[in-house]
Write an enzyme that holds these catalytic residues in place. Structure first.
Site, PDB file in Angstrom:
ATOM      1  N   GLU A   1      -3.228 -14.689  -0.851  1.00  0.00           N
ATOM      2  CA  GLU A   1      -2.898 -14.696   0.502  1.00  0.00           C
ATOM      3  C   GLU A   1      -3.840 -14.695   1.774  1.00  0.00           C
ATOM      4  O   GLU A   1      -3.813 -14.112   2.518  1.00  0.00           O
ATOM      5  CB  GLU A   1      -2.011 -13.385   0.911  1.00  0.00           C
ATOM      6  CG  GLU A   1      -1.169 -13.042  -0.077  1.00  0.00           C
ATOM      7  CD  GLU A   1      -0.175 -11.640   0.085  1.00  0.00           C
ATOM      8  OE1 GLU A   1      -0.219 -11.420   1.337  1.00  0.00           O
ATOM      9  OE2 GLU A   1       0.405 -11.382  -0.947  1.00  0.00           O
TER      10      GLU A   1
ATOM     11  N   GLU B   1       1.113  -3.958  -3.658  1.00  0.00           N
ATOM     12  CA  GLU B   1       0.551  -2.996  -2.758  1.00  0.00           C
ATOM     13  C   GLU B   1       1.217  -1.520  -3.202  1.00  0.00           C
ATOM     14  O   GLU B   1       1.559  -0.700  -2.371  1.00  0.00           O
ATOM     15  CB  GLU B   1       0.888  -3.170  -1.359  1.00  0.00           C
ATOM     16  CG  GLU B   1       0.578  -4.521  -0.971  1.00  0.00           C
ATOM     17  CD  GLU B   1       1.177  -4.988   0.549  1.00  0.00           C
ATOM     18  OE1 GLU B   1       1.736  -4.245   1.182  1.00  0.00           O
ATOM     19  OE2 GLU B   1       0.962  -6.183   1.157  1.00  0.00           O
TER      20      GLU B   1
END
Length: 627
Positions: free
Chosen positions: A283, A168
């Protein structure tokens, strides 16, 4: 690393056991995936690592083992978990994951080495201190990051198949540039922390596959999109710079209404294939908006969306792993994201249409049409634990004389623990331990503790600091109680929410890592809960050195005592007591040292208080009313 054809071995083994139709109607996800040379996986939730699944532990593990062939830790391999203080590394929970994977034929994804979140506070504090002193915070944090990656990746070298090296690093605003705010790494180092992290990770384990991982990549490519930026500024840029990167992981946390996302990821997978890179789904969850009613048709549509992702996964030649962020709705992070029921098993561990849709997709794609991930090393893991295998019994109330082993006291309004000799659910001999029976965060209740003073032998051998876990056999009295267990000297909690089930005896495991980290030598265990109380029949320590005697010894009770009258607290049994007074919120009101006989509380305002009297390794607690 020794290579073998893992897939052939797995599929042949299943065929020999199950007959020629080895993957018939009842085949699990992992069996179907292995037959196609692919990985289907899920995290192990933090509750599993913390031994706080209670009565769900068996079905949780059996469901996970049956359906997945790759596994990820929810939080336990992140920076704050593995390096809580500078240069001090903790691999206990990561090693637990490795042992589980090895025992169950699973591969492991490491998550995550460099991320803006879950970075311990010491990192930013260190950078600020160096900068204030006129030094180079950039050089300092580059050194910190390198040491972290060298140590963590090096610890698992040759064992972990793939790592999320950077997580991220792209921001969420409309331009989707670098995450410049809230990232200690970007703030002090700049963009090249990403490049450095990949270089160091590859050097630490040249055989590991290395990924950049991010969310919102499923919203399509094009100018100004996050996926385009990840492709151009990470995948292509690192490749052109000669820095090793395997590919990109797309987290894919979506809602049931996001029906365009599978086709968008097909485009990203195709673009990555064109430059020789892999894409993983890392995820996945497909939640419903919190508060909305869910119909059978909604669950069917959720399943259809799950199937579209599995279709993409099996049809793309450059994908290897399909990982869901959890598997049972009972243990999911989605409630923190204003979503719910986004996984493939419901809260009772029953299969949902989403599970059936994944199975249907796997069966619809013949193994001959799916590009296999290739040769794989089975994970081999020998525990590097420094703990022994002995169990030290601190107290077992089913044995004669055990009620004199150690002693109980506390400040619980309902009274002190008492020994019960009659049989209950097959157990004869246990302590009845009253607890708060009210919300301890409310002033009218206040925090209340039952306290068990360890027997002398356990104290002298410092059992809590030398053993791996506490094992407490207990039972809820009138309802299931979730008990917080801690220690004294200094006072701190070990673990929260150990389940004491009503109607049956169960063994709660309490990790003693906090004692070891603190270098403390506790002499007492503390128990508190909003529940009304528990029965305790045995307290033992596991993972103890072999030279610790497991024999229960009867110790003399302390003569320490106290009483309160006329705003005076009277202490007996010692001439050097420490007296502490707390309000019902745990705030200190008075402290007196070397008390011999009594201490006056005349100056203390009227109200309800907790007084603690201690001497040496023994302390007593009691509620008093000053009026």
């Amino acid at each position: 690393m020794r290579k073998m054809n893992f897939w052939k071995a797995a599929v042949l083994g299943s065929a020999l056991l199950c007959g020629t139709d080895a993957f018939a109607a009842d085949s699990t996800l992992s069996e179907l995936a292995a037959a196609r040379g692919r990985f289907v996986g899920s995290i192990l939730n933090s509750e599993w690592f913390n031994n706080s699944l209670g009565s769900d532990a068996t079905i949780y593990e059996s469901t996970h083992k049956a359906n997945f062939n790759i596994v990820v830790a929810e939080n336990e391999m992140k920076f704050d978990a593995t390096e809580p203080s500078r240069g001090s590394f903790s691999f206990t929970k990561g090693d637990k994951l490795m042992a589980y994977a090895a025992a169950n034929g699973m591969q492991v994804r490491g998550h995550a080495l460099a991320w803006h979140s879950q970075v311990p506070s010491w990192v930013s504090t260190l950078a600020q201190q160096v900068e204030s002193a006129g030094g180079s915070a950039r050089d300092t944090l580059l050194s910190v990051l390198k040491t972290h990656i060298d140590s963590v990746v090096g610890h698992y070298k040759g064992k972990i198949r793939e790592w999320d090296v950077v997580n991220e690093a792209i921001n969420d605003n409309g331009t989707h540039g670098w995450r410049s705010e809230g990232s200690v790494w970007y703030q002090y180092i700049g963009r090249d922390f990403i490049d450095s992290a990949f270089v160091w990770a590859h050097k630490a384990d040249p055989d590991a596959k290395l990924y950049y991982n991010d969310y919102a990549l499923e919203w399509g490519m094009g100018t100004g999109t996050k996926a385009q930026f990840a492709y151009d500024s990470i995948a292509v840029r690192l490749k052109n710079a000669g820095i090793y990167i395997t590919g990109i992981g797309t987290q894919t946390h979506i809602q049931n209404t996001h029906t365009s996302t599978p086709s968008n990821l097909r485009t990203l997978a195709s673009k990555l294939k064109s430059i020789g890179m892999t894409m993983q789904i890392t995820e996945l969850d497909i939640g419903f908006a919190l508060g909305t009613a869910i119909s059978d048709a909604d669950y069917a549509a959720q399943g259809h969306l799950y199937r579209q992702f599995m279709d993409l996964f099996l049809e793309a030649e450059n994908m290897e792993a399909f990982v869901i962020w959890g598997f049972s709705d009972k243990y999911s992070w989605l409630k923190d994201q204003s979503k719910y029921n986004g996984l493939i098993f419901d809260s009772s561990f029953a299969k949902k249409p989403a599970y059936d849709s994944l199975v249907a997709s796997l069966k619809a794609h013949d193994a001959s049409t799916v590009t296999a991930a290739g040769s794989v090393d089975p994970v081999e893991w020998e525990s590097g634990s420094t703990f022994g295998k002995a169990t030290y019994v601190i107290v077992d109330y089913t044995t004669a004389g055990a009620e004199s082993v150690g002693s109980w006291n506390g400040d619980v309004a309902a009274g002190l623990p008492s020994f019960v000799s009659t049989a209950l659910d097959g157990v004869t001999g246990y302590m009845d331990v009253p607890l708060a029976g009210c919300d301890q965060s409310e002033e009218s209740c206040g925090y209340q503790h039952a306290i068990y003073t360890l027997p002398d032998d356990a104290v002298s051998k410092n059992v809590l600091a030398k053993c791996e876990n506490l094992l407490i056999t207990m039972r809820g009295k009138t309802e299931t109680n979730y008990v917080n267990v801690g220690v004294n000297s200094p006072w701190f909690s070990l673990q929260y929410g150990r389940a004491a089930e009503v109607g049956s005896w169960s063994e709660a495991t309490v990790d003693l890592q906090a004692v070891r980290d603190s270098a403390a030598a506790p002499t007492q265990l503390t128990f508190n809960s909003n529940g009304s109380g528990v029965y305790v029949t045995k307290i033992a320590a596991a993972g103890c050195p072999d030279d610790l005697s497991p024999i229960q010894k009867v110790s003399k009770r302390s003569n320490l005592g106290m009483s309160f009258a006329n705003k005076n607290l009277y202490v007996n049994g010692t001439d050097r007591a420490k007296v502490e007074l707390f309000d019902m919120q745990g705030r200190p009101v008075l402290k007196a040292l070397n008390v011999n006989g009594s201490v006056s509380l005349q100056g203390v305002a009227n109200g309800l208080y907790v007084v603690r009297v201690s001497t040496g390794s023994v302390s007593l607690m009691k509620r008093i009313v000053i009026q």
